[in-house]
Design a protein around this motif. Structure first.
Motif, PDB file in Angstrom:
ATOM      1  N   GLN A   1      38.739  32.208  29.340  1.00 28.59           N
ATOM      2  CA  GLN A   1      37.702  33.238  29.297  1.00 28.59           C
ATOM      3  C   GLN A   1      36.901  33.253  30.603  1.00 28.59           C
ATOM      4  N   PHE A   2      36.611  32.078  31.143  1.00 27.35           N
ATOM      5  CA  PHE A   2      35.906  32.014  32.430  1.00 27.35           C
ATOM      6  C   PHE A   2      36.753  32.638  33.536  1.00 27.35           C
TER       7      PHE A   2
ATOM      8  N   LEU B   1      36.497  36.352  33.477  1.00 25.50           N
ATOM      9  CA  LEU B   1      35.298  36.846  34.143  1.00 25.50           C
ATOM     10  C   LEU B   1      35.431  36.757  35.662  1.00 25.50           C
TER      11      LEU B   1
ATOM     12  N   GLN C   1      37.374  39.507  37.872  1.00 23.23           N
ATOM     13  CA  GLN C   1      36.744  40.805  38.073  1.00 23.23           C
ATOM     14  C   GLN C   1      36.228  40.969  39.495  1.00 23.23           C
ATOM     15  N   THR C   2      35.967  39.855  40.163  1.00 20.55           N
ATOM     16  CA  THR C   2      35.431  39.928  41.529  1.00 20.55           C
ATOM     17  C   THR C   2      36.213  39.072  42.530  1.00 20.55           C
TER      18      THR C   2
ATOM     19  N   SER D   1      29.923  35.977  42.038  1.00 12.78           N
ATOM     20  CA  SER D   1      30.074  35.371  40.718  1.00 12.78           C
ATOM     21  C   SER D   1      31.483  34.853  40.468  1.00 12.78           C
TER      22      SER D   1
ATOM     23  N   TRP E   1      32.663  31.370  38.342  1.00  9.21           N
ATOM     24  CA  TRP E   1      33.374  31.399  37.064  1.00  9.21           C
ATOM     25  C   TRP E   1      34.660  30.579  37.130  1.00  9.21           C
TER      26      TRP E   1
ATOM     27  N   SER F   1      36.742  35.897  22.289  1.00  5.45           N
ATOM     28  CA  SER F   1      36.653  37.302  22.692  1.00  5.45           C
ATOM     29  C   SER F   1      35.949  38.136  21.629  1.00  5.45           C
TER      30      SER F   1
ATOM     31  N   PHE G   1      32.310  36.979  23.769  1.00  8.34           N
ATOM     32  CA  PHE G   1      32.471  37.876  24.906  1.00  8.34           C
ATOM     33  C   PHE G   1      32.614  39.342  24.514  1.00  8.34           C
TER      34      PHE G   1
ATOM     35  N   ARG H   1      35.080  41.249  23.647  1.00 11.00           N
ATOM     36  CA  ARG H   1      36.150  42.000  24.289  1.00 11.00           C
ATOM     37  C   ARG H   1      37.178  42.513  23.293  1.00 11.00           C
TER      38      ARG H   1
END
Length: 290
Positions: free
Chosen positions: A22-23, A26, A29-30, A213, A217, A259, A263, A265
């Motif tokens: 899960q980390f 995240l 995404q970046t 970030s 993560w 999720s 989170f 999701r």
């Protein structure tokens, strides 16, 4: 009560693997996945080297079985992760993840034939249940939206086999060096070198910013994975591969629950509820009736 420690450790390791995943979700995404994977593995290795003055038995480095733990570092996650990515590229995520869920079956085969472990009816039924639950969870629409070559099946199947082989090698190595900490440190150190080298061999176009970030993560994911593998190795030291590996395969169920609850999701469906129920019952069967 000590007989329940290996299944409980394996269950906690599966939960930590799900948290780390899960980390990573995240983080991507970046940040690109190759750089993120390198950060996760390096932080896992650093976590163990920081406490080396306290927990390290330096004489272990002179034992030839250290090469076995180093081989595990090649298999997991360095090579198995790359095979998984290639499998997704050719087959799509659904079929690739479905084939990857066969890892417990390979673990049973290797544990029985290489380590001489015994398969009980409860363990066999529980393993089948876990594989069925993960398979059900991975079925989202058609298995593939495009044609793919038959040889592409070897990539996710190879990843599943290598993960199972890594478990068996860890178990074998700890017969000579009964230290889960040392086994985990060596494996992550080798993986960190490989992952870092791979990141620089093929240069990533996306810019890398430490204060974003994404790196944080992935660093948290590395800590979660580091503790997860330690729990896994401790479970393998105290228990058997045929018991531990199927429970580890329940990690996608924990990921789905996270999720849903944390989170946000996913949306709870009848299929998800059935998969969770099947896997929970199967884990209980292995833990209490093996």
């Amino acid at each position: 009560m000590t007989e329940y420690i290996p299944p409980l450790l394996a269950l906690f390791a599966a939960f930590l693997f799900a948290v780390g995943g899960q980390f990573q979700g995240l983080g991507v995404q970046t940040l690109d996945s190759r750089t993120g994977a390198a950060i996760s593995i390096v932080f896992s290795a650093l976590m163990y080297w920081i406490v080396a003055p306290i927990f390290m038995d330096w004489s272990y480095w002179l034992h030839p079985v250290v090469l076995v733990f180093a081989a595990v570092g090649l298999f997991r996650p360095a090579l198995s992760a790359n095979l998984s990515v290639i499998g997704i590229r050719y087959l799509g995520p659904t079929l690739a993840s479905t084939l990857a869920s066969t890892s417990p079956l390979w673990g049973l085969v290797l544990g029985i034939f290489l380590l001489g472990e015994h398969l009980t009816p409860a363990t066999a039924l529980g393993t089948a249940g876990i594989v069925a639950g993960v398979f059900l969870l991975s079925r989202r629409g058609n298995l593939s939206t495009h044609s793919w070559p038959l040889w592409a099946l070897l990539f996710p199947l190879g990843a599943a086999m290598l993960r199972a082989a890594a478990h068996v090698l860890s178990k074998f190595g700890m017969e000579f060096i009964p230290d889960p900490y040392f086994a985990t440190l060596v494996g992550f150190t080798v993986s960190a070198v490989i992952a870092t080298g791979a990141r620089f061999v093929k240069k990533v176009d996306a810019p890398f910013v430490w204060n974003a970030s994404g790196p944080r993560w992935f660093a948290f994911a590395g800590l979660a994975f580091g503790f997860a593998v330690l729990c896994l190795n401790q479970a393998l030291l105290l228990g058997e591969v045929v018991t531990v590996v199927p429970i580890i395969a329940a990690a996608p169920i924990f990921s789905m629950i996270l999720s849903l609850v944390i989170f946000r999701r996913e949306v709870l469906t009848a299929k998800i509820a059935l998969a969770v129920l099947i896997v929970c019952a199967s884990v209980a069967l292995i833990a209490f009736y093996r």
